[in-house]
Design an enzyme around this catalytic site. Sequence first.
Site, PDB file in Angstrom:
ATOM      1  N   SER A 185       6.697   2.071   5.629  1.00 11.35           N
ATOM      2  CA  SER A 185       5.567   2.999   5.764  1.00 11.35           C
ATOM      3  C   SER A 185       4.439   2.857   4.758  1.00 11.35           C
ATOM      4  O   SER A 185       3.404   3.496   4.915  1.00 11.35           O
ATOM      5  CB  SER A 185       6.069   4.438   5.725  1.00 11.35           C
ATOM      6  OG  SER A 185       6.526   4.792   6.994  1.00 11.35           O
ATOM      7  N   LYS A 188      -0.199  11.060  -0.048  1.00 18.68           N
ATOM      8  CA  LYS A 188       0.435  11.348   1.239  1.00 18.68           C
ATOM      9  C   LYS A 188       0.986  12.772   1.200  1.00 18.68           C
ATOM     10  O   LYS A 188       1.539  13.200   0.179  1.00 18.68           O
ATOM     11  CB  LYS A 188       1.562  10.330   1.443  1.00 18.68           C
ATOM     12  CG  LYS A 188       2.244  10.363   2.788  1.00 18.68           C
ATOM     13  CD  LYS A 188       3.271   9.225   2.869  1.00 18.68           C
ATOM     14  CE  LYS A 188       3.933   9.119   4.215  1.00 18.68           C
ATOM     15  NZ  LYS A 188       4.870   7.973   4.295  1.00 18.68           N
ATOM     16  N   SER A 203       4.122   5.173   8.298  1.00 23.01           N
ATOM     17  CA  SER A 203       3.660   6.535   8.378  1.00 23.01           C
ATOM     18  C   SER A 203       2.580   6.902   7.349  1.00 23.01           C
ATOM     19  O   SER A 203       1.937   7.941   7.497  1.00 23.01           O
ATOM     20  CB  SER A 203       4.851   7.470   8.199  1.00 23.01           C
ATOM     21  OG  SER A 203       5.425   7.293   6.924  1.00 23.01           O
TER      22      SER A 203
HETATM   23  N1  GLN Z   1       8.487   3.429  10.991  1.00 21.50           N
HETATM   24  C1  GLN Z   1       9.744   3.649  10.360  1.00 21.50           C
HETATM   25  C2  GLN Z   1      10.348   4.929  10.892  1.00 21.50           C
HETATM   26  O1  GLN Z   1       9.779   5.496  11.731  1.00 21.50           O
HETATM   27  C3  GLN Z   1       9.580   3.700   8.872  1.00 21.50           C
HETATM   28  C4  GLN Z   1       8.992   4.965   8.394  1.00 21.50           C
HETATM   29  C5  GLN Z   1       8.869   5.036   6.910  1.00 21.50           C
HETATM   30  O2  GLN Z   1       8.947   4.027   6.210  1.00 21.50           O
HETATM   31  N2  GLN Z   1       8.735   6.254   6.421  1.00 21.50           N
HETATM   32  O3  GLN Z   1      11.363   5.364  10.458  1.00 21.50           O
END
Ligand code: GLN
Length: 492
Positions: free
Chosen positions: A179, A80, A155
């Site tokens: 994510s 990532k 994400s």
């Molecule tokens: N979807 C969640 C957010 O937008 C989690 C994102 C993540 O785990 N980085 O914060």
Amino acid sequence: MTDLADLTVTGAAAGLRAGEFSSVDLLEAVHRRAAMTEANLHAYLSIDRDGAARAAVGADSAFKSNTDLGLLQGIPVALKDNMVTRGLETTCSSKILAGYLPPYDGTAVSRLREGGAVIFGKTNLDEFAMGSSTENSAYGPSRNPWDPERVPGGSSGGSAAAVAAGSALVGFGSDTGGSIRQPAALCGIVGMKPTYGLVSRYGLIAFASSLDQIGPLTRTVEDSVAALEVVGGYDPADSTSYPGDVPDYRAGLESGVAGLRVGVVSELNGEGIDPEVQAGVDQCIAGLEQAGASIVELSLPSIEYALSAYYLIAPAECSANLARFDGVRYGLRRRGETVEEMMSTTRADGFGPEVIRRILLGTYALSAGYYDAFYGQAQRVRTLIIQDFQAAYEQADVLVSPTSPTTAFQLGDRTQDPLSMYLSDVCTIPSNMSGDPAISVPIGLDGAGLPIGFQVMAPALGEPLMFRVAAEVERQAGFEARATHATSEVVT
Ligand code: GLN
């Protein structure tokens, strides 16, 4: 013969050691797959042709001289793009970091290199890991290999799409609120978030430091174990790193679930969950019972507030963490008459709308007069959540739920309504708040042919138990379907 790009890590590691193929062959297969799928999927922001070729040659010559660096030796890996990589552009999918070439490797990355892994490329994400669909990337969304009209989740959507499509054998992501697990669920692969502190955050560009964890995205539970073995363990460079010995993740993989107590969390099952997803999850729970586990219905009342508390704590921490992107030290710099004008124009141009929303929210929640009512209150809720989990783990060895309330949604479906996007993570956020490990295992497809994920949560450092149950879920589900829809025919 199977295409090498479709092998598991464990299968590829065995083939490499048996001399059936080389790391260079494996890398070529992955390049071929990426060439077929990337136009559609956009899993990668960048592919490191030269670095990967050098690493593959290096891995092969180590094998020839009988040097065994571990199970990821010679394996193509996707990272990532919020994981800092020396000399390789690291953008966090943000314009503010365009062109940023880090001078060092994060700890997870250097452990991968020391373990002989072949770093294939950097994958797409929601900008600064804020989102659940990869649509918040400044460089355009990634797409789901099962149906390119749909999101891969986020994400860590790029890593999930790559592993599901075969343009990497294993991926790494970060999980602050889901994510890793949510995109794994939406792409039909395994995604795990370790106990907070088990994997070093050094060199992971911070979103919300008390919640962020790096973890693997893989095709099987055993591969998840293999990947965690390489990156996990104490690191003095991260003050929140767990200083004790890492647990033996493999210990129970073959043990089954007889005698274990499996807790079904009532707040995370049923209401608000798509009926087809819930039906798949229920079937899985019945399978665990048949395999000898006892099923206990449990309530963790405070996790009803986990999402609300998360959307104060995570933005509060992000507003502090992202203050460093000021046009002085990294990436983008806009001109201004004064330093303040330079900084504010840089930040206004460099950050996308979701990141700006979070910074505003977080700054507000931390400001004098509101701190106690918002941030303080959210922290107290977090303590209640931790206590609820502790109580639950006195009655159950592991807890289970769907990973995501729905299967993959259409691109554009939730972008206009931040709240509907935030709800994608109701089932995953609680384990981030408690700091406990959790894993998503694919268990089947819904009526539209989209993968369903099953979540297994365990107490802190309970990875062996979590993997043990996950392995049983995997055996029972027998989910071997591969995403085969990521053809070269470009979707527009
Ligand atoms: N979807 C969640 C957010 O937008 C989690 C994102 C993540 O785990 N980085 O914060």
